[in-house]
Write a protein that holds these residues in place. Structure first.
Motif, PDB file in Angstrom:
ATOM      1  N   UNK A 156       0.820  -1.213   0.000  1.00  0.00           N
ATOM      2  CA  UNK A 156       0.000   0.000   0.000  1.00  0.00           C
ATOM      3  C   UNK A 156       0.854   1.265   0.000  1.00  0.00           C
ATOM      4  N   UNK A 157       1.955   1.243   0.737  1.00  0.00           N
ATOM      5  CA  UNK A 157       2.797   2.425   0.888  1.00  0.00           C
ATOM      6  C   UNK A 157       4.096   2.281   0.108  1.00  0.00           C
ATOM      7  N   UNK A 158       4.719   3.423  -0.166  1.00  0.00           N
ATOM      8  CA  UNK A 158       5.945   3.440  -0.967  1.00  0.00           C
ATOM      9  C   UNK A 158       7.224   3.559  -0.149  1.00  0.00           C
ATOM     10  N   UNK A 159       7.118   3.690   1.159  1.00  0.00           N
ATOM     11  CA  UNK A 159       8.315   3.726   2.006  1.00  0.00           C
ATOM     12  C   UNK A 159       7.964   3.234   3.400  1.00  0.00           C
ATOM     13  N   UNK A 160       8.965   2.758   4.118  1.00  0.00           N
ATOM     14  CA  UNK A 160       8.748   2.289   5.490  1.00  0.00           C
ATOM     15  C   UNK A 160       8.282   3.427   6.389  1.00  0.00           C
TER      16      UNK A 160
ATOM     17  N   UNK B  27      12.931   1.916  11.823  1.00  0.00           N
ATOM     18  CA  UNK B  27      14.373   2.160  11.738  1.00  0.00           C
ATOM     19  C   UNK B  27      15.128   0.842  11.607  1.00  0.00           C
ATOM     20  N   UNK B  28      14.774  -0.138  12.445  1.00  0.00           N
ATOM     21  CA  UNK B  28      15.428  -1.454  12.383  1.00  0.00           C
ATOM     22  C   UNK B  28      15.239  -2.088  11.007  1.00  0.00           C
ATOM     23  N   UNK B  29      14.031  -2.035  10.504  1.00  0.00           N
ATOM     24  CA  UNK B  29      13.751  -2.617   9.185  1.00  0.00           C
ATOM     25  C   UNK B  29      14.553  -1.910   8.096  1.00  0.00           C
ATOM     26  N   UNK B  30      14.631  -0.592   8.176  1.00  0.00           N
ATOM     27  CA  UNK B  30      15.299   0.183   7.115  1.00  0.00           C
ATOM     28  C   UNK B  30      16.813  -0.048   7.065  1.00  0.00           C
TER      29      UNK B  30
END
Length: 191
Positions: A35-39, A51-54
């Motif tokens: 659905x979204x284009x960024x974390x 932050x951890x995911x990125x």
């Protein structure tokens, strides 16, 4: 860095587990990836988790470099820029019986057709499953159509420029679509 749109539900489950997060985070993250284009846009997740995911993952959303709409029949041709700087094309066509979206499955082409710009530089590389799915998401966002898989698949035909390549990724794409459909279905049932 890995594209979250190229991962299956089970792979995302493992990521969340390895980060020591609660299992319900998978149900928040997986549908949001489509659905979204960024974390950063997934505000149902804590800033710390984003932050951890990125640090290892991203959402490989395409950017629209060019959009041409036919005055004759409303067909829309998209030129999308990939995160590595390459370009691909998708074509959205609206018919009385439903929509058709023609997606790219590779950057460039080896066919050599004189009428097609994709063949000029030859084949550069195959697209990832996430890049193929991102074309569907982006085209439907750009056209105002629903981006939810459950609705999308009922009303849209999907055509690939390089069908052999799409077939070689069929199992991966099928796993992602099934997981997305199941997630969309459970989300609708919980409303």
């Amino acid at each position: 860095m890995k594209d979250l749109r190229s991962l299956t539900y089970q792979e995302v489950e493992k990521i969340i587990e390895n980060l020591g997060e609660a299992k319900f985070r998978v149900r928040q993250l997986y549908p949001a990836v489509f659905k979204y284009d960024s974390l950063d846009e997934i505000t149902t997740l804590s800033k710390d988790l984003r932050r951890k995911l990125s640090e290892e993952y991203f959402i490989d959303a395409l950017s629209t470099a060019q959009k041409q709409t036919s005055k004759k029949d409303g067909t829309i041709k998209f030129l999308f820029r990939l995160s590595d700087g390459n370009f691909i094309e998708s074509v959205f066509m609206k018919y009385h019986h439903g929509n058709t979206l023609c997606v790219s499955s590779q950057v460039g082409c080896l066919m050599g057709c004189k009428f097609c710009a994709s063949t000029i530089g030859g084949k550069v590389r195959d697209l990832t499953p996430g890049e193929i799915i991102s074309q569907i998401i982006k085209a439907h966002k750009e056209t105002g159509e629903s981006i939810y898989w459950l609705t999308l698949l009922k009303r849209t035909n999907l055509i690939a420029y390089d069908f052999d390549k799409l077939l070689s990724l069929a199992e991966e794409i099928k796993r992602m679509l099934v997981a997305s459909l199941n997630t969309a279905k459970s989300t609708q049932e919980n409303k």
